[in-house]
Design a protein around this motif. Sequence first.
Motif, PDB file in Angstrom:
ATOM      1  N   GLU A  22       0.833  -1.210   0.000  1.00  0.00           N
ATOM      2  CA  GLU A  22       0.000   0.000   0.000  1.00  0.00           C
ATOM      3  C   GLU A  22       0.867   1.259   0.000  1.00  0.00           C
ATOM      4  O   GLU A  22       0.622   2.196  -0.776  1.00  0.00           O
ATOM      5  N   SER A  26       1.632   4.496  -3.008  1.00  0.00           N
ATOM      6  CA  SER A  26       1.309   5.910  -2.798  1.00  0.00           C
ATOM      7  C   SER A  26       2.540   6.781  -2.529  1.00  0.00           C
ATOM      8  O   SER A  26       2.408   7.986  -2.311  1.00  0.00           O
ATOM      9  N   GLU A  28       5.761   9.153  -2.747  1.00  0.00           N
ATOM     10  CA  GLU A  28       6.308  10.179  -3.632  1.00  0.00           C
ATOM     11  C   GLU A  28       7.771   9.903  -3.941  1.00  0.00           C
ATOM     12  O   GLU A  28       8.264  10.209  -5.030  1.00  0.00           O
ATOM     13  N   GLU A  79       6.269  12.213   1.049  1.00  0.00           N
ATOM     14  CA  GLU A  79       5.811  10.899   1.509  1.00  0.00           C
ATOM     15  C   GLU A  79       6.853   9.886   1.039  1.00  0.00           C
ATOM     16  O   GLU A  79       6.941   9.569  -0.144  1.00  0.00           O
TER      17      GLU A  79
END
Length: 241
Positions: A22, A26, A28, A79
Amino acid sequence: MTVHLVGAGPGDPGLLTCRAAELLGSAEVVVYDRPSMADILALAGTGDKRCVGKSGSRPAWPQAEVNQLLVDLGRAGREVVRLKAGDPFVVSRGGEEALALAGAGVPFEVVPGISAAIAAPALAGIPVMVRQIATTLTVVAGNEDPEYRQRIDWSAVAAVGGTVVVLTGRSALRGIAEELLAAGMAADTPVTAVSAASRAHQRRVTGTLAALPDPRMRPPVTFVIGAVAALDLLEGSDAHP
């Protein structure tokens, strides 16, 4: 935003935790250690991917520089997934990176992974603990630096017995075997080398402390020392690589 110290497991993307997959999807920025993580990196998006490990003739980044990169990325509000082989805190320097992030006040999350210390033997048909054979497990970081080896109480390791697993120790295996022999471990103690665990080219070779398996195998290589290293529960099975 957070820096996520994510365990990548032994190499097969199917052995990632759901949380790890997960976060990769997502992220960066993904900071990773080696080109051989390509199959797992494929799960990440099209964001920034930075290899800080050895790649071809380029040496690995010094650990202090990796620590600073994670701190800088965290402070920039990115992130970030810091992808670590196996488990972040088992012979992976994730603990050093967590200390650096905590010292800098950067939020971080630890996502455990399956350490090669247990995964590589299991995938090669070796249970590291069997009540009738081995009831203890000692994990040693392989390091060819003699000063590093001097910090380990090899007499205690040999006295505990059970199963000893050496991670990242291809170049250090001979020196480690000499230390264990000098500490009283039997010369005929089985030793199995597991190369590239969980990958299509996984391979296992078995020897003894006195006649070591050839360490010139494709990395990463995990060494299992002790009576269980002679076991091969997958022998004759379709699951055997």
